[in-house]
Design a protein around this motif. Structure first.
Motif, PDB file in Angstrom:
ATOM      1  N   GLN A  24       0.824  -1.217   0.000  1.00  0.00           N
ATOM      2  CA  GLN A  24       0.000   0.000   0.000  1.00  0.00           C
ATOM      3  C   GLN A  24       0.856   1.264   0.000  1.00  0.00           C
ATOM      4  O   GLN A  24       0.576   2.207  -0.721  1.00  0.00           O
ATOM      5  N   LYS A  25       1.917   1.228   0.816  1.00  0.00           N
ATOM      6  CA  LYS A  25       2.793   2.399   0.901  1.00  0.00           C
ATOM      7  C   LYS A  25       3.495   2.653  -0.433  1.00  0.00           C
ATOM      8  O   LYS A  25       3.636   3.799  -0.857  1.00  0.00           O
ATOM      9  N   LEU A  26       3.944   1.576  -1.062  1.00  0.00           N
ATOM     10  CA  LEU A  26       4.634   1.708  -2.349  1.00  0.00           C
ATOM     11  C   LEU A  26       3.675   2.218  -3.421  1.00  0.00           C
ATOM     12  O   LEU A  26       4.018   3.118  -4.188  1.00  0.00           O
ATOM     13  N   GLU A  27       2.482   1.645  -3.463  1.00  0.00           N
ATOM     14  CA  GLU A  27       1.519   2.019  -4.501  1.00  0.00           C
ATOM     15  C   GLU A  27       1.006   3.444  -4.329  1.00  0.00           C
ATOM     16  O   GLU A  27       0.730   4.123  -5.324  1.00  0.00           O
ATOM     17  N   ALA A  28       0.939   3.919  -3.087  1.00  0.00           N
ATOM     18  CA  ALA A  28       0.538   5.298  -2.827  1.00  0.00           C
ATOM     19  C   ALA A  28       1.519   6.284  -3.456  1.00  0.00           C
ATOM     20  O   ALA A  28       1.191   7.424  -3.744  1.00  0.00           O
ATOM     21  N   ARG A  29       2.760   5.792  -3.669  1.00  0.00           N
ATOM     22  CA  ARG A  29       3.804   6.640  -4.242  1.00  0.00           C
ATOM     23  C   ARG A  29       4.108   6.242  -5.692  1.00  0.00           C
ATOM     24  O   ARG A  29       5.146   6.599  -6.246  1.00  0.00           O
ATOM     25  N   GLY A  30       3.244   5.440  -6.256  1.00  0.00           N
ATOM     26  CA  GLY A  30       3.429   5.013  -7.648  1.00  0.00           C
ATOM     27  C   GLY A  30       4.453   3.900  -7.827  1.00  0.00           C
ATOM     28  O   GLY A  30       4.911   3.640  -8.935  1.00  0.00           O
ATOM     29  N   HIS A  32       5.929  -0.221  -6.917  1.00  0.00           N
ATOM     30  CA  HIS A  32       5.380  -1.582  -6.919  1.00  0.00           C
ATOM     31  C   HIS A  32       6.118  -2.457  -5.923  1.00  0.00           C
ATOM     32  O   HIS A  32       7.269  -2.210  -5.588  1.00  0.00           O
ATOM     33  N   LEU A  33       5.409  -3.481  -5.512  1.00  0.00           N
ATOM     34  CA  LEU A  33       6.012  -4.471  -4.623  1.00  0.00           C
ATOM     35  C   LEU A  33       6.818  -5.434  -5.494  1.00  0.00           C
ATOM     36  O   LEU A  33       6.252  -6.141  -6.313  1.00  0.00           O
ATOM     37  N   THR A  34       8.135  -5.411  -5.331  1.00  0.00           N
ATOM     38  CA  THR A  34       8.978  -6.334  -6.108  1.00  0.00           C
ATOM     39  C   THR A  34       9.591  -7.337  -5.148  1.00  0.00           C
ATOM     40  O   THR A  34       9.603  -7.100  -3.937  1.00  0.00           O
ATOM     41  N   LYS A  35      10.128  -8.424  -5.673  1.00  0.00           N
ATOM     42  CA  LYS A  35      10.696  -9.416  -4.757  1.00  0.00           C
ATOM     43  C   LYS A  35      11.960  -8.903  -4.061  1.00  0.00           C
ATOM     44  O   LYS A  35      12.235  -9.271  -2.937  1.00  0.00           O
ATOM     45  N   GLN A  36      12.683  -7.987  -4.738  1.00  0.00           N
ATOM     46  CA  GLN A  36      13.844  -7.374  -4.073  1.00  0.00           C
ATOM     47  C   GLN A  36      13.399  -6.529  -2.881  1.00  0.00           C
ATOM     48  O   GLN A  36      13.998  -6.591  -1.813  1.00  0.00           O
ATOM     49  N   ARG A  37      12.376  -5.726  -3.089  1.00  0.00           N
ATOM     50  CA  ARG A  37      11.878  -4.856  -1.999  1.00  0.00           C
ATOM     51  C   ARG A  37      11.339  -5.684  -0.841  1.00  0.00           C
ATOM     52  O   ARG A  37      11.560  -5.348   0.316  1.00  0.00           O
ATOM     53  N   VAL A  38      10.632  -6.771  -1.193  1.00  0.00           N
ATOM     54  CA  VAL A  38      10.129  -7.654  -0.138  1.00  0.00           C
ATOM     55  C   VAL A  38      11.292  -8.264   0.630  1.00  0.00           C
ATOM     56  O   VAL A  38      11.274  -8.314   1.864  1.00  0.00           O
ATOM     57  N   ALA A  39      12.336  -8.681  -0.084  1.00  0.00           N
ATOM     58  CA  ALA A  39      13.493  -9.310   0.569  1.00  0.00           C
ATOM     59  C   ALA A  39      14.202  -8.337   1.512  1.00  0.00           C
ATOM     60  O   ALA A  39      14.588  -8.702   2.627  1.00  0.00           O
ATOM     61  N   ILE A  72      20.293  -2.614  -4.135  1.00  0.00           N
ATOM     62  CA  ILE A  72      19.940  -2.522  -2.714  1.00  0.00           C
ATOM     63  C   ILE A  72      19.768  -1.051  -2.331  1.00  0.00           C
ATOM     64  O   ILE A  72      18.774  -0.675  -1.724  1.00  0.00           O
ATOM     65  N   TYR A  73      20.734  -0.213  -2.735  1.00  0.00           N
ATOM     66  CA  TYR A  73      20.654   1.220  -2.425  1.00  0.00           C
ATOM     67  C   TYR A  73      19.395   1.845  -3.024  1.00  0.00           C
ATOM     68  O   TYR A  73      18.697   2.602  -2.352  1.00  0.00           O
ATOM     69  N   ASN A  74      19.104   1.508  -4.300  1.00  0.00           N
ATOM     70  CA  ASN A  74      17.906   2.058  -4.951  1.00  0.00           C
ATOM     71  C   ASN A  74      16.641   1.634  -4.225  1.00  0.00           C
ATOM     72  O   ASN A  74      15.747   2.454  -3.999  1.00  0.00           O
ATOM     73  N   ASN A  75      16.573   0.364  -3.857  1.00  0.00           N
ATOM     74  CA  ASN A  75      15.386  -0.133  -3.167  1.00  0.00           C
ATOM     75  C   ASN A  75      15.245   0.484  -1.788  1.00  0.00           C
ATOM     76  O   ASN A  75      14.141   0.809  -1.354  1.00  0.00           O
ATOM     77  N   LEU A  76      16.367   0.679  -1.104  1.00  0.00           N
ATOM     78  CA  LEU A  76      16.323   1.321   0.208  1.00  0.00           C
ATOM     79  C   LEU A  76      15.803   2.745   0.083  1.00  0.00           C
ATOM     80  O   LEU A  76      14.966   3.181   0.877  1.00  0.00           O
ATOM     81  N   GLU A  77      16.282   3.468  -0.932  1.00  0.00           N
ATOM     82  CA  GLU A  77      15.809   4.847  -1.141  1.00  0.00           C
ATOM     83  C   GLU A  77      14.296   4.873  -1.354  1.00  0.00           C
ATOM     84  O   GLU A  77      13.598   5.703  -0.793  1.00  0.00           O
ATOM     85  N   THR A  78      13.812   3.932  -2.174  1.00  0.00           N
ATOM     86  CA  THR A  78      12.369   3.850  -2.448  1.00  0.00           C
ATOM     87  C   THR A  78      11.594   3.554  -1.165  1.00  0.00           C
ATOM     88  O   THR A  78      10.566   4.186  -0.895  1.00  0.00           O
ATOM     89  N   LEU A  79      12.099   2.615  -0.368  1.00  0.00           N
ATOM     90  CA  LEU A  79      11.421   2.259   0.887  1.00  0.00           C
ATOM     91  C   LEU A  79      11.407   3.431   1.860  1.00  0.00           C
ATOM     92  O   LEU A  79      10.435   3.638   2.587  1.00  0.00           O
ATOM     93  N   VAL A  80      12.496   4.221   1.871  1.00  0.00           N
ATOM     94  CA  VAL A  80      12.562   5.400   2.737  1.00  0.00           C
ATOM     95  C   VAL A  80      11.576   6.463   2.229  1.00  0.00           C
ATOM     96  O   VAL A  80      10.830   7.042   3.014  1.00  0.00           O
ATOM     97  N   GLU A  81      11.543   6.666   0.899  1.00  0.00           N
ATOM     98  CA  GLU A  81      10.642   7.664   0.304  1.00  0.00           C
ATOM     99  C   GLU A  81       9.175   7.371   0.597  1.00  0.00           C
ATOM    100  O   GLU A  81       8.391   8.290   0.786  1.00  0.00           O
ATOM    101  N   CYS A  82       8.799   6.083   0.595  1.00  0.00           N
ATOM    102  CA  CYS A  82       7.384   5.773   0.837  1.00  0.00           C
ATOM    103  C   CYS A  82       7.110   5.542   2.331  1.00  0.00           C
ATOM    104  O   CYS A  82       6.042   5.066   2.700  1.00  0.00           O
ATOM    105  N   ASN A  83       8.096   5.904   3.170  1.00  0.00           N
ATOM    106  CA  ASN A  83       7.930   5.852   4.624  1.00  0.00           C
ATOM    107  C   ASN A  83       7.684   4.436   5.180  1.00  0.00           C
ATOM    108  O   ASN A  83       7.005   4.260   6.177  1.00  0.00           O
TER     109      ASN A  83
END
Ligand SMILES: [Zn+2]
Ligand SMILES: [Zn+2]
Length: 154
Positions: A24-30, A32-39, A72-83
């Motif tokens: 939900q947090k990812l989609e609110a920011r446009g 997607h839930l990817t397997k890397q982000r889940v991991a 990893i860095y890109n995914n972390l940035e995305t996770l931080v951006e979507c809180n």
């Protein structure tokens, strides 16, 4: 035996809830839930301390061997951006990542640099009594207890 079963079921439910919230947090920011982000998210939910990007990379690589540190860095940035994750930066450039995004405190080891959550209701009370100089607008605060962890004291 029974207790073990219910504990693992609880852990599964917690993870599924976590994943749903993450989606939900990812989609609110446009995003997607990817397997890397889940991991990455899954690893952060399981560790007791708050790891660096390098530590996350090494752990996630065991599950997803083709992943790169840049990803990893890109995914972390995305996770931080979507809180979904907090980034705790320090002056020396080393950042640590925290699954909690609420206000809470930390203990930090001066030798190994590891960071743990510290739950203290007294901290919030003490902070209410602290008054900055006139005209200073408080935007954020940190409370950290610095010292040496059990491992480093051995
Ligand atoms: Zn230590
Ligand atoms: Zn924390």
């Amino acid at each position: 035996m029974l207790r073990r079963k219910s504990q693992s079921m609880r852990a599964t439910n917690k993870r599924q809830n976590g994943e749903e919230t993450l989606r939900q947090k990812l989609e609110a920011r446009g995003g997607h839930l990817t397997k890397q982000r889940v991991a990455v998210f899954d690893y952060l939910s399981r560790v007791e301390h708050h790891p660096t990007a390098d530590e996350i990379f090494l752990a996630v690589k065991r599950k997803l061997p083709r992943i790169s540190l840049a990803t990893i860095y890109n995914n972390l940035e995305t996770l931080v951006e979507c809180n979904a994750v907090s980034k705790l930066s320090y002056g020396d450039g080393s950042a640590r990542y925290d699954i909690r995004t609420d206000h809470h405190y930390h203990t930090r080891c001066l030798k190994c640099g590891k960071l743990w959550d510290l739950d203290s209701a007294e901290g919030a009370e003490a902070l209410k009594r602290i008054k900055p100089q006139k005209g200073f607008e408080v935007k954020d605060y940190r409370l950290e207890l610095l010292g040496h962890c059990r491992e480093c004291r051995r």
